[in-house]
Design a protein around this motif. Structure first.
Motif, PDB file in Angstrom:
ATOM      1  N   ALA A 275      -6.504   9.437  -0.223  1.00 58.49           N
ATOM      2  CA  ALA A 275      -5.195   9.901   0.379  1.00 58.49           C
ATOM      3  C   ALA A 275      -4.359  10.832  -0.018  1.00 58.49           C
ATOM      4  CB  ALA A 275      -4.538   8.590   0.719  1.00 58.49           C
TER       5      ALA A 275
ATOM      6  N   GLU B 149       0.681  -1.004  -0.065  1.00 58.37           N
ATOM      7  CA  GLU B 149       0.078  -0.023   0.058  1.00 58.37           C
ATOM      8  C   GLU B 149       0.917   1.284  -0.163  1.00 58.37           C
ATOM      9  OE1 GLU B 149      -3.550   2.192   2.417  1.00 58.37           O
ATOM     10  OE2 GLU B 149      -2.715   0.742   3.492  1.00 58.37           O
TER      11      GLU B 149
ATOM     12  N   GLY C  40      -0.526   1.697   6.698  1.00 57.06           N
ATOM     13  CA  GLY C  40      -1.966   1.790   6.745  1.00 57.06           C
ATOM     14  C   GLY C  40      -2.550   0.615   6.820  1.00 57.06           C
TER      15      GLY C  40
ATOM     16  N   TYR D  14      -3.439   1.840  -3.680  1.00 60.10           N
ATOM     17  CA  TYR D  14      -3.374   3.315  -3.038  1.00 60.10           C
ATOM     18  C   TYR D  14      -4.798   3.941  -3.217  1.00 60.10           C
ATOM     19  CZ  TYR D  14      -3.381   5.603  -7.553  1.00 60.10           C
ATOM     20  OH  TYR D  14      -3.635   6.092  -8.864  1.00 60.10           O
TER      21      TYR D  14
ATOM     22  N   SER E 224       2.524  -2.239   4.389  1.00 59.07           N
ATOM     23  CA  SER E 224       1.848  -1.046   4.475  1.00 59.07           C
ATOM     24  C   SER E 224       1.999  -0.262   5.970  1.00 59.07           C
ATOM     25  CB  SER E 224       0.288  -1.315   4.489  1.00 59.07           C
ATOM     26  OG  SER E 224      -0.407  -0.076   4.381  1.00 59.07           O
TER      27      SER E 224
ATOM     28  N   HIS F 261       1.069   4.644   1.010  1.00 58.95           N
ATOM     29  CA  HIS F 261       0.330   5.490   2.188  1.00 58.95           C
ATOM     30  C   HIS F 261       0.997   6.598   2.596  1.00 58.95           C
ATOM     31  CE1 HIS F 261      -2.654   5.523   5.302  1.00 58.95           C
ATOM     32  NE2 HIS F 261      -1.841   5.790   6.198  1.00 58.95           N
TER      33      HIS F 261
END
Length: 451
Positions: free
Chosen positions: A384, A351, A436, A380, A434, A353
């Motif tokens: 964000a 991810e 996140g 993604y 990640s 992030h």
């Protein structure tokens, strides 16, 4: 002492608040929001603010010190009141130095590996009942807190973060610790919102090496060309001791470390973690742990929280999650899992992030980072990108950055989850990387499909 924390709820700040409370200090604090686990941990010690927000009336001349967290802003009402009253205001690292200035300070620095190395050192010391003060950036098995402070311990082990100290002190944290014993594990450009050029970022590590107390020492990873250059170029009057990855083998999913008394089965794996282990061994030896005792203890080290953490396993499938997000960490982690499970199909999911990873220019640093994966997936959230007020990044930019024609890219959390849960995980290894949570991925559900 009577100490007040502005932004007490942060991961680092609340741990320092707990450490001072355990030491017998009078601790108060404020924050505009506090999440778990900080909230419950502060509440259990009676340190949770009665109401969220900033209250200048909490700031008065009876306070011996203010500790200012990065979450606060330079125009924070409590900070302005403290400045008006002329109170002593410390950043988090400044206060840690103040607490350890009469101790031997051991500081572990590097763009990657510092949490793991610090965790390894503390694990070994704890195994052999050696009590030290410490600050580490992860919750460790067998440790109640991430910060420990005493009056009597001789050593303070500090994870040396290169991020900024406070809203009013823009120096990297690890510039303030003045180590007696230091380690530098690796340099790979990060935090581009603070260090906009590679050269500026590398300079921070040169300053760190020069901040080591005269007559002190640094152990450095000689396999990292930038680390080697920075350390060997320093004119500081310190001992410079290089280390490198030890010999090891992988046999049917088990890593065996070569030692003077034979092959030692260990719980961690991957070349980067074996390199980390070599650095930790040197530091432990400086602190009075001999080689045999180090090996005995490190065999039981299972890893730092969120670092190659096994979340599920069955007879022929396994899943790991990892905090990796910077290019060097992503590459090292992906290579490690493939090496450990070379006969299984590796599905690696990353991810994007962080501020850096969602920056269109910085994306180019990810070239080759997922090459070891048999199936490479990038997720993604365009939302964000908007929140961080960055330029939009496209599928094409991401595909070009990784230079992998078969890269799978998702921007919708449901599409990513559908892909994941539609997989047959027989003879496969899953790696989730990640800082996140992939737009709300349920790890229990992942465990269900694996195990």
């Amino acid at each position: 002492m009577n100490v007040h924390f502005i932004a007490i709820g942060g991961a680092a700040m609340h741990n320092l608040a707990l450490a001072l409370h355990n030491k017998g200090y009078q601790v108060t604090g404020s924050d505009d929001e506090i999440f778990e686990p900080s909230k419950s941990r502060l509440d259990a010690k009676g340190l949770l603010p009665e109401a969220f927000g900033w209250f200048p009336e909490k700031i008065n001349s009876s306070l011996d010190a203010i500790v200012l967290g990065m979450h606060a802003k330079a125009d924070n009402l409590e900070l302005l009141k403290a400045q008006e009253l002329g109170l002593k205001i410390y950043s988090y690292p400044e206060f840690l130095y103040e607490q350890s200035k009469h101790k031997t300070r051991v500081v572990i620095g590097g763009s990657h590996g510092k949490t793991t190395i610090t965790s390894m050192i503390l694990h070994v010391l704890h195994y052999h009942d050696r009590d030290v003060d410490y600050m580490v950036g992860a919750q460790l098995e067998g440790f109640d807190v991430m910060v420990k402070l005493t009056e009597h311990n001789d050593f303070m082990v500090l994870e040396g973060d290169e991020y900024l100290s406070s809203p009013i002190d823009r120096r990297p944290k690890f510039h303030l610790y003045k180590p007696n014993i230091a380690l530098l594990s690796g340099i790979a450009w990060d935090h581009i919102n603070v260090f906009p050029t590679y050269e500026n970022y590398v300079k921070q590590f040169s300053i760190f090496v020069d901040s080591i107390v005269s007559g002190g020492s640094i152990n450095y990873n000689e396999e990292d060309a930038e680390v080697k250059r920075v350390v060997e170029a320093s004119q500081n009057t310190i001992r410079k001791i290089a280390y490198h990855t030890p010999e090891y083998t992988v046999d049917n999913g088990q890593t065996l470390l070569d030692t003077p008394v034979g092959a030692l089965p260990i719980e961690v794996f991957g070349k980067h973690n074996l390199n980390n282990l070599a650095g930790a061994k040197w530091i432990c030896q400086h602190m009075g742990i001999d080689e045999d005792d180090f090996y005995e203890a490190i065999a039981t080290f299972k890893g730092a929280s969120k670092r190659l953490e096994k979340i599920a396993e069955s007879k022929n499938s396994v899943a790991y999650k990892d905090f990796a997000h910077s290019p060097s960490k992503v590459e090292a982690t992906t290579n490690a899992v493939k090496e450990q499970y070379e006969n299984r199909t590796l599905i690696a999911c990353l991810e994007l992030h962080t501020y850096s990873s969602l920056n269109a220019e910085f994306l180019k640093e990810y070239k080759g980072a997922l090459d070891a994966a048999d199936v490479a997936v990038v997720f993604y959230s365009p939302h964000a990108v908007e929140i961080k007020k960055l330029e939009k990044v496209s599928h094409e930019q991401i595909a070009n950055a990784f230079e992998r024609d078969d890269l799978i890219i998702y921007t919708n959390p449901d599409d990513f989850k559908n892909f994941l849960f539609s997989q047959n995980f027989d003879d496969k290894a899953l790696l989730l990387m990640s800082s996140g949570n992939y737009g709300g991925l349920d790890l229990d559900a992942v465990r269900g499909v694996i195990g």
